[in-house]
Design an enzyme around this catalytic site. Sequence first.
Site, PDB file in Angstrom:
ATOM      1  N   LEU A 153      16.739 -36.499  34.118  1.00 44.20           N
ATOM      2  CA  LEU A 153      16.686 -35.058  34.405  1.00 44.20           C
ATOM      3  C   LEU A 153      17.225 -34.326  33.183  1.00 44.20           C
ATOM      4  O   LEU A 153      18.310 -34.639  32.698  1.00 44.20           O
ATOM      5  CB  LEU A 153      17.512 -34.731  35.654  1.00 44.20           C
ATOM      6  CG  LEU A 153      17.108 -35.486  36.936  1.00 44.20           C
ATOM      7  CD1 LEU A 153      17.992 -35.063  38.111  1.00 44.20           C
ATOM      8  CD2 LEU A 153      15.642 -35.247  37.266  1.00 44.20           C
ATOM      9  N   GLY A 184      29.241 -42.020  32.556  1.00 42.24           N
ATOM     10  CA  GLY A 184      28.461 -41.794  31.340  1.00 42.24           C
ATOM     11  C   GLY A 184      28.449 -42.961  30.366  1.00 42.24           C
ATOM     12  O   GLY A 184      27.700 -42.934  29.397  1.00 42.24           O
ATOM     13  N   ASN A 215      32.746 -41.528  43.868  1.00 44.35           N
ATOM     14  CA  ASN A 215      34.101 -41.828  43.409  1.00 44.35           C
ATOM     15  C   ASN A 215      34.995 -42.042  44.626  1.00 44.35           C
ATOM     16  O   ASN A 215      35.022 -41.211  45.525  1.00 44.35           O
ATOM     17  CB  ASN A 215      34.649 -40.689  42.554  1.00 44.35           C
ATOM     18  CG  ASN A 215      33.765 -40.441  41.348  1.00 44.35           C
ATOM     19  OD1 ASN A 215      33.284 -41.381  40.720  1.00 44.35           O
ATOM     20  ND2 ASN A 215      33.513 -39.182  41.044  1.00 44.35           N
ATOM     21  N   HIS A 242      26.005 -30.663  37.412  1.00 45.80           N
ATOM     22  CA  HIS A 242      26.745 -31.761  38.036  1.00 45.80           C
ATOM     23  C   HIS A 242      27.555 -31.169  39.184  1.00 45.80           C
ATOM     24  O   HIS A 242      28.536 -30.456  38.952  1.00 45.80           O
ATOM     25  CB  HIS A 242      27.660 -32.424  37.011  1.00 45.80           C
ATOM     26  CG  HIS A 242      28.480 -33.530  37.583  1.00 45.80           C
ATOM     27  ND1 HIS A 242      29.672 -33.949  37.043  1.00 45.80           N
ATOM     28  CD2 HIS A 242      28.275 -34.312  38.656  1.00 45.80           C
ATOM     29  CE1 HIS A 242      30.155 -34.930  37.772  1.00 45.80           C
ATOM     30  NE2 HIS A 242      29.331 -35.166  38.750  1.00 45.80           N
ATOM     31  N   HIS A 295      31.480 -36.385  28.368  1.00 46.94           N
ATOM     32  CA  HIS A 295      31.834 -36.907  29.688  1.00 46.94           C
ATOM     33  C   HIS A 295      33.283 -36.629  30.080  1.00 46.94           C
ATOM     34  O   HIS A 295      33.803 -37.237  31.012  1.00 46.94           O
ATOM     35  CB  HIS A 295      31.496 -38.396  29.794  1.00 46.94           C
ATOM     36  CG  HIS A 295      30.038 -38.666  29.519  1.00 46.94           C
ATOM     37  ND1 HIS A 295      29.029 -38.171  30.319  1.00 46.94           N
ATOM     38  CD2 HIS A 295      29.416 -39.303  28.497  1.00 46.94           C
ATOM     39  CE1 HIS A 295      27.862 -38.518  29.811  1.00 46.94           C
ATOM     40  NE2 HIS A 295      28.062 -39.198  28.705  1.00 46.94           N
ATOM     41  N   ARG A 315      38.258 -42.130  44.911  1.00 50.94           N
ATOM     42  CA  ARG A 315      39.651 -41.761  44.611  1.00 50.94           C
ATOM     43  C   ARG A 315      39.842 -40.263  44.818  1.00 50.94           C
ATOM     44  O   ARG A 315      38.880 -39.522  44.966  1.00 50.94           O
ATOM     45  CB  ARG A 315      39.945 -42.074  43.149  1.00 50.94           C
ATOM     46  CG  ARG A 315      39.022 -41.278  42.226  1.00 50.94           C
ATOM     47  CD  ARG A 315      39.388 -41.360  40.757  1.00 50.94           C
ATOM     48  NE  ARG A 315      38.612 -40.407  39.985  1.00 50.94           N
ATOM     49  CZ  ARG A 315      37.402 -40.607  39.519  1.00 50.94           C
ATOM     50  NH1 ARG A 315      36.785 -41.750  39.762  1.00 50.94           N
ATOM     51  NH2 ARG A 315      36.767 -39.671  38.841  1.00 50.94           N
ATOM     52  N   LYS A 345      35.488 -33.700  31.632  1.00 50.52           N
ATOM     53  CA  LYS A 345      35.376 -32.379  32.261  1.00 50.52           C
ATOM     54  C   LYS A 345      36.412 -31.434  31.659  1.00 50.52           C
ATOM     55  O   LYS A 345      37.549 -31.828  31.396  1.00 50.52           O
ATOM     56  CB  LYS A 345      35.595 -32.493  33.774  1.00 50.52           C
ATOM     57  CG  LYS A 345      34.498 -33.288  34.458  1.00 50.52           C
ATOM     58  CD  LYS A 345      34.817 -33.548  35.922  1.00 50.52           C
ATOM     59  CE  LYS A 345      33.740 -34.442  36.529  1.00 50.52           C
ATOM     60  NZ  LYS A 345      34.151 -34.999  37.845  1.00 50.52           N
TER      61      LYS A 345
HETATM   62  C1  MV4 Z   1      21.917 -38.631  34.563  1.00 51.30           C
HETATM   63  C2  MV4 Z   1      21.521 -37.563  33.719  1.00 51.30           C
HETATM   64  C3  MV4 Z   1      20.201 -37.200  33.746  1.00 51.30           C
HETATM   65  N1  MV4 Z   1      19.312 -37.837  34.547  1.00 51.30           N
HETATM   66  N2  MV4 Z   1      21.009 -39.237  35.350  1.00 51.30           N
HETATM   67  C4  MV4 Z   1      26.387 -38.979  32.955  1.00 51.30           C
HETATM   68  C5  MV4 Z   1      27.616 -39.392  33.687  1.00 51.30           C
HETATM   69  C6  MV4 Z   1      27.135 -40.207  34.825  1.00 51.30           C
HETATM   70  N3  MV4 Z   1      28.001 -40.013  35.965  1.00 51.30           N
HETATM   71  C7  MV4 Z   1      25.740 -39.761  35.062  1.00 51.30           C
HETATM   72  N4  MV4 Z   1      25.359 -39.016  33.915  1.00 51.30           N
HETATM   73  C8  MV4 Z   1      24.118 -38.492  33.811  1.00 51.30           C
HETATM   74  N5  MV4 Z   1      23.178 -39.064  34.609  1.00 51.30           N
HETATM   75  C9  MV4 Z   1      19.734 -38.844  35.323  1.00 51.30           C
HETATM   76  N6  MV4 Z   1      18.843 -39.484  36.095  1.00 51.30           N
HETATM   77  C10 MV4 Z   1      22.483 -36.966  32.922  1.00 51.30           C
HETATM   78  C11 MV4 Z   1      23.786 -37.416  32.950  1.00 51.30           C
HETATM   79  C12 MV4 Z   1      24.717 -36.727  32.122  1.00 51.30           C
HETATM   80  C13 MV4 Z   1      25.746 -35.968  32.671  1.00 51.30           C
HETATM   81  C14 MV4 Z   1      25.952 -35.898  34.045  1.00 51.30           C
HETATM   82  C15 MV4 Z   1      26.968 -35.158  34.566  1.00 51.30           C
HETATM   83  C16 MV4 Z   1      27.780 -34.427  33.728  1.00 51.30           C
HETATM   84  C17 MV4 Z   1      27.615 -34.470  32.384  1.00 51.30           C
HETATM   85  C18 MV4 Z   1      26.608 -35.239  31.828  1.00 51.30           C
HETATM   86  C19 MV4 Z   1      26.410 -35.261  30.444  1.00 51.30           C
HETATM   87  C20 MV4 Z   1      25.416 -36.009  29.918  1.00 51.30           C
HETATM   88  C21 MV4 Z   1      24.566 -36.757  30.751  1.00 51.30           C
END
Ligand code: MV4
Length: 450
Positions: free
Chosen positions: A203, A165, A289, A208, A235, A291, A237
């Site tokens: 999106l 994030g 990831n 997630h 970000h 790990r 969990k």
């Molecule tokens: C995104 C998304 C929406 N659309 N990608 C945040 C952490 C990183 N690993 C990827 N993340 C995101 N990517 C696209 N194309 C929204 C997030 C995101 C998010 C993703 C997983 C869990 C929590 C989140 C909180 C905010 C944004």
Amino acid sequence: MFQKILIANRGEIALRVQRACRELGIATVAVHSTADAEAMHVRLADESVCIGPPAAKDSYLNIPAILSAAAITGADAIHPGYGFLSENAGFADMVDAHGLTFIGPTAQHIAMMGDKIAAKAAMKEVGVPLVPGSDGAVPDLETASSVAERIGYPVLIKAAAGGGGRGMKVAQDKEGLEEAYRLARTEARAAFGNDAVYMEKYLDRPRHIELQVMADNHGNVVHFGERDCSLQRRHQKLLEEAGSPAISPAQRDALGETATTALRRLGYRNAGTLEFLYQDGHFAFIEMNTRLQVEHPVTEMLCDVDLVREQIRLAAGAELGYGQRDVTFSGHAIECRITAEDPHSFTPTPGRVTMFHAPGGLGVRIDSALYAGYFVPPYYDSLVAKLIVHAPTRQDAINRMRRALDEFAVSGIQTTIPLHREIMDDPSFQAGDYTIHWLENFVAGRRAAT
Ligand code: MV4
């Protein structure tokens, strides 16, 4: 098999790795900072070495000190746990160069997945579905503009060296693109010393969902199903479930087949997790990831497997010895991450633990290094206990979690136990109907109500 493993970590995960070592008949070496001299991972290890002052950069991230500790104690392998050096390709390389075994993937795979652009390119090549976006890096604003026109707004600009994030910027429309693009590059340069960025369609309400995989050094790969990690705040969990309330067994099988085929073709080794966004019935890969993850216990409960034992066995060169058909999924598991934080402000609350009583009973697991009399130091992550429950159905698991939370008694420091209780009681959580935005809204509503 290894004779002695050095565990380059602290807290509950150091205990978790020690447990697997002990059951395999392997001696353990703890390393610790001066702030952790009284820590449980030091007390329970066969040997321990002080590697530096409290700041992580001087101790748990101090590669020369850790390699020296391994040499002095005669360890033949290093388990990095999570965080700290676990996804540092240079460290994995140095461990190998010193004639020791790094318990994890190869340095090449760690480096590949650490570069989010390279990771996506590799996954695309082997047939894993991605979020629509740029093909590789976006070197200038003109390219950004043409990618955005192709995939449609809103778009997200992400740092190649980011992940978790950090360094993400949304552009809602054409007018907002230039500022988002420049900010993303500037922040990426400041945070990672690398200003390469890439783009994806944004999106707006995904879940997630991540998939646990395990590969041996002989080309065998299995998956252990998915975890739903949508409940996050900033970000971080808070709670994870296996399996996902949104996914059917057929979807799990299909995703698992795609992922294991892909990783076999990439020659991946040891434990790994593929992160996906799931929206409108479609999975899209975002990151991998390399790990063991904090939330691995929900998968262990669901599949009745010891993932750390598997990591150690496979790192020593053993074959998996079973196939996908032998991996079974039973019931439902939930993990609550309990942190030493004020449950309303989320301010860390280090201090002396005066009383500690962990819940127990059927289907209840605690992974924690806390004890009565322990002083929670202010220098590290605030996670102090993971409470994991396993039960036949999701509703049974929620009921079990509620009663386990009620039994949990920690005095002297504040923890997030009360917040977890409120989540368990919430009707929309109980319905399993949530996205990555659910928790921020829940916390905001709760603040407004009090
Ligand atoms: C995104 C998304 C929406 N659309 N990608 C945040 C952490 C990183 N690993 C990827 N993340 C995101 N990517 C696209 N194309 C929204 C997030 C995101 C998010 C993703 C997983 C869990 C929590 C989140 C909180 C905010 C944004």
